[in-house]
Design an enzyme around this catalytic site. Structure first.
Site, PDB file in Angstrom:
ATOM      1  CG  ASP A 142     -15.918  12.104   4.611  1.00  0.00           C
ATOM      2  OD1 ASP A 142     -16.854  11.431   4.157  1.00  0.00           O
ATOM      3  OD2 ASP A 142     -14.974  12.549   3.916  1.00  0.00           O
TER       4      ASP A 142
HETATM    5  N1  URA Z   1     -16.152  15.622   0.419  1.00  0.00           N
HETATM    6  C1  URA Z   1     -15.385  14.899   1.270  1.00  0.00           C
HETATM    7  O1  URA Z   1     -14.308  14.450   0.909  1.00  0.00           O
HETATM    8  N2  URA Z   1     -15.829  14.710   2.509  1.00  0.00           N
HETATM    9  C2  URA Z   1     -16.994  15.210   2.968  1.00  0.00           C
HETATM   10  O2  URA Z   1     -17.341  15.012   4.135  1.00  0.00           O
HETATM   11  C3  URA Z   1     -17.779  15.968   2.082  1.00  0.00           C
HETATM   12  C4  URA Z   1     -17.337  16.148   0.802  1.00  0.00           C
END
Ligand code: URA
Length: 241
Positions: free
Chosen positions: A103
């Site tokens: 993310d």
């Molecule tokens: N899980 C999440 O919530 N975000 C990420 O970036 C990776 C795994």
């Protein structure tokens, strides 16, 4: 491969620009001037120079990045800065792409490569490659959570997660944990904690399969994988977590 393709691939310009470079006599293969763009060269066995400088060519590139917050795991975007924007031109010319996604507000281990086969292998849901995250949580994390994650929790869309290994590093109003999952559902770690009524306030990936994030990499920095690390990835067969 053709000399014009090789030179274009490593960043000496478009095929047309490279043609001009060849015509000017700037390019040599094993000390011999080469002017014909169709000339076949083997970059592993022959030495290619441009204006006397050795051209280093490799087919594949493998980079480990410590992704900072605020950039997206994509190759291009009209509005937002991407992880590829953080690469030096000499690496970007190989057109690497991120293997899976973190993310925008997640930090840590991101592999970038132009090796489609390896990427496919690491991302395949059938392979269950483990990924370990360090996270801060806004509430105490309990033994019940550890057990629930081990059994699998139901996400907001009804999906039941595969067994995951939750280790509580410290528990309190601001807990710290490590979580290993073998899947890559959208926002998976955040949604797993939401399913037990808690919120992830900071998230960092610290390993993927056999590789750990190199702690000498500052946020936004990256390095090429070593030969040993590439070998480890290529021969990797996941075992149960
Ligand atoms: N899980 C999440 O919530 N975000 C990420 O970036 C990776 C795994």
């Amino acid at each position: 491969m053709r000399i014009d393709k090789l030179l274009a691939n490593v960043g000496y310009g478009s095929r047309k620009e490279v043609k001009g470079l060849l015509k000017s006599g700037a390019v040599k293969v094993d000390e011999e001037v080469v002017k014909d763009p169709k000339t076949q060269v083997n970059p592993d066995e022959q030495e290619v120079t441009v204006h006397g400088e050795i051209v280093s060519y490799k087919e594949f590139i493998y980079l480990m990045m410590n992704k900072p917050q605020g950039v997206i795991s994509a190759t291009e975007d009209l509005q937002q800065k991407t992880v590829v924007d953080l690469l030096e031109l000499e690496d970007a010319v190989y057109e690497p792409f991120p293997v899976g996604r973190l993310d925008k507000d997640t930090e840590g281990f991101l592999l970038l490569t132009n090796d489609g086969q390896l990427s496919h292998k690491l991302l395949s849901p059938k392979k269950h490659v483990p990924k370990t995250y360090f996270a801060r949580i806004n509430a105490p994390v309990t033994g019940e959570d550890v057990e629930a994650f081990k059994q699998g929790v139901i996400l907001d869309d009804g999906y039941m997660t595969k067994p995951a290994k939750l280790t509580v590093l410290s528990s309190g109003d601001r807990s710290e944990i490590e979580l290993t999952i073998t899947e890559g559902k959208f926002h998976q770690v955040k949604r797993m904690f939401e399913s037990v009524g808690k919120k992830v306030t900071y998230l960092k990936r610290i390993s993927m399969g056999p590789l750990q994030l190199d702690d000498r990499l500052e946020l936004g920095e990256y390095r090429e994988l070593t030969e040993e690390e590439i070998e480890l990835l290529q021969s990797y067969t996941p075992t149960d977590i």
